[in-house]
Scaffold this motif. Structure first.
Motif, short mmCIF file in Angstrom:
data_model
loop_
_atom_site.label_atom_id
_atom_site.label_comp_id
_atom_site.label_asym_id
_atom_site.label_seq_id
_atom_site.Cartn_x
_atom_site.Cartn_y
_atom_site.Cartn_z
N GLU A 198 6.90 5.51 1.70
CA GLU A 198 5.59 5.60 2.36
C GLU A 198 4.51 6.11 1.40
O GLU A 198 3.50 5.46 1.20
N SER A 199 4.73 7.27 0.82
CA SER A 199 3.66 7.91 0.06
C SER A 199 3.72 7.56 -1.43
O SER A 199 4.74 7.09 -1.94
N ALA A 200 2.62 7.83 -2.12
CA ALA A 200 2.57 7.63 -3.57
C ALA A 200 3.61 8.50 -4.27
O ALA A 200 4.27 8.07 -5.22
N HIS B 235 -3.63 12.28 -1.96
CA HIS B 235 -2.97 12.57 -0.69
C HIS B 235 -3.73 13.73 -0.02
O HIS B 235 -4.54 14.40 -0.64
N VAL B 236 -3.44 13.88 1.26
CA VAL B 236 -4.17 14.83 2.09
C VAL B 236 -3.34 16.11 2.21
O VAL B 236 -2.12 16.04 2.32
N VAL B 237 -4.00 17.23 2.16
CA VAL B 237 -3.31 18.48 2.50
C VAL B 237 -3.10 18.42 4.02
O VAL B 237 -4.05 18.50 4.79
N THR B 238 -1.85 18.19 4.42
CA THR B 238 -1.57 17.81 5.81
C THR B 238 -1.55 19.02 6.75
O THR B 238 -1.27 20.14 6.35
N PRO C 107 0.84 -1.20 0.00
CA PRO C 107 0.00 0.00 0.00
C PRO C 107 0.88 1.25 0.00
O PRO C 107 2.11 1.15 0.07
N THR C 108 0.28 2.41 -0.08
CA THR C 108 1.00 3.62 0.32
C THR C 108 0.31 4.17 1.55
O THR C 108 -0.85 3.85 1.83
N HIS C 109 1.06 4.95 2.29
CA HIS C 109 0.50 5.67 3.44
C HIS C 109 0.52 7.15 3.12
O HIS C 109 1.55 7.69 2.70
N GLU C 110 -0.61 7.77 3.28
CA GLU C 110 -0.72 9.21 3.00
C GLU C 110 -1.00 9.93 4.31
O GLU C 110 -2.05 9.72 4.92
#
Ligand code: CTP
Ligand code: CA
Length: 221
Positions: free
Chosen positions: A76-78, A104-107, A21-24
């Motif tokens: 981790e991320s895409a 992805h999320v605007v963190t 998976p990726t983690h976002e």
């Protein structure tokens, strides 16, 4: 694997495989993930190495071990997966098995606190790694393989995906309710290429990997 081990049929070839998976990230302590275990992608990387290929495995966070004889890049991320795939090019074969997050999320810089007001998340579309690599006119791997996890209209969606992504093969699987594919030990797939669709009976993820690598060997022989 025994049939392929040491066969050397892919000696001198470089294969890139994405897996897991990726983690976002949402904030410094939270993330969005998915149920991918990395089992199928890791098995493909292992089978490619057994066939003599030099293999770069770009993997999201998984609990399965790094396959032996494979160069592993952990991300981790895409966006990090995309950068790692680009850094690993050129390649003869690219297999995009990862369950890449579509957004992805605007963190938030700080941990989001419970305030009585529900937090709102803004999503931004991630780069499509498969589509990017498959549509390259320069430096495109000879064989580009994508996966399609679907919960309905499997064949129609996979056929559309083959065209949209610009890849050579799509390996489609049904991950709908009642399916134990995501995270499980076995897989049941349909290989879709420009000539049509071929159904492969349910088998272990290592058996599917071996069969897929046998097909890849045919392309290079
Ligand atoms: N993929 C990718 N990068 C992304 C999204 C997907 O490389 N940002 C790859 C996956 O590894 C897989 C293929 O594209 O090989 C298909 O992924 P899938 O999620 O089924 O396709 P999408 O185009 O994202 O469509 P949807 O999720 O809407 O079905
Ligand atoms: Ca997707």
């Amino acid at each position: 694997a025994a049939r392929l081990a040491g066969s050397g049929a892919l000696a001198g070839r470089h294969a890139i495989v994405t897996s897991g998976p990726t983690h976002e990230a949402i904030d410094p302590v939270r993330y969005i993930a998915n149920r991918s275990s990395g089992r199928q992608g890791h098995a493909i990387a292992q089978a490619l190495a057994a066939a003599g290929a030099r293999v770069t495995l770009v993997t999201g966070p998984v609990s399965v071990a790094d396959p032996s004889g494979v160069s592993c890049v952990h991300v981790e991320s895409a966006r990090a997966m995309h950068a790692a795939v680009e850094a690993a090019l050129p390649a003869d074969i690219a297999v995009f098995c990862a369950a890449v997050a579509d957004w992805h999320v605007v963190t938030s810089e700080h941990k989001i606190k419970k305030s009585g007001i529900l937090p709102q998340f803004s999503l931004v579309e991630n780069p499509d790694i498969l589509s990017d690599i498959a549509h390259r006119t320069e430096g495109r791997p000879t064989l580009v393989i994508g996966f399609a996890a679907e919960t309905e209209h499997l064949l129609d969606n996979a056929t559309a995906k083959l065209a949209r992504k610009g890849c050579d093969w799509i390996i489609a699987n049904d991950v709908g309710a009642g399916s134990d594919v995501m995270g499980g030990e076995a897989n049941e797939v349909v290989l879709v290429d420009k000539n049509g669709a071929e159904h492969w009976a349910r088998a272990s993820k290592t058996a599917i990997a071996d069969r897929l690598v046998s097909r890849m060997i045919e392309v290079f022989s």
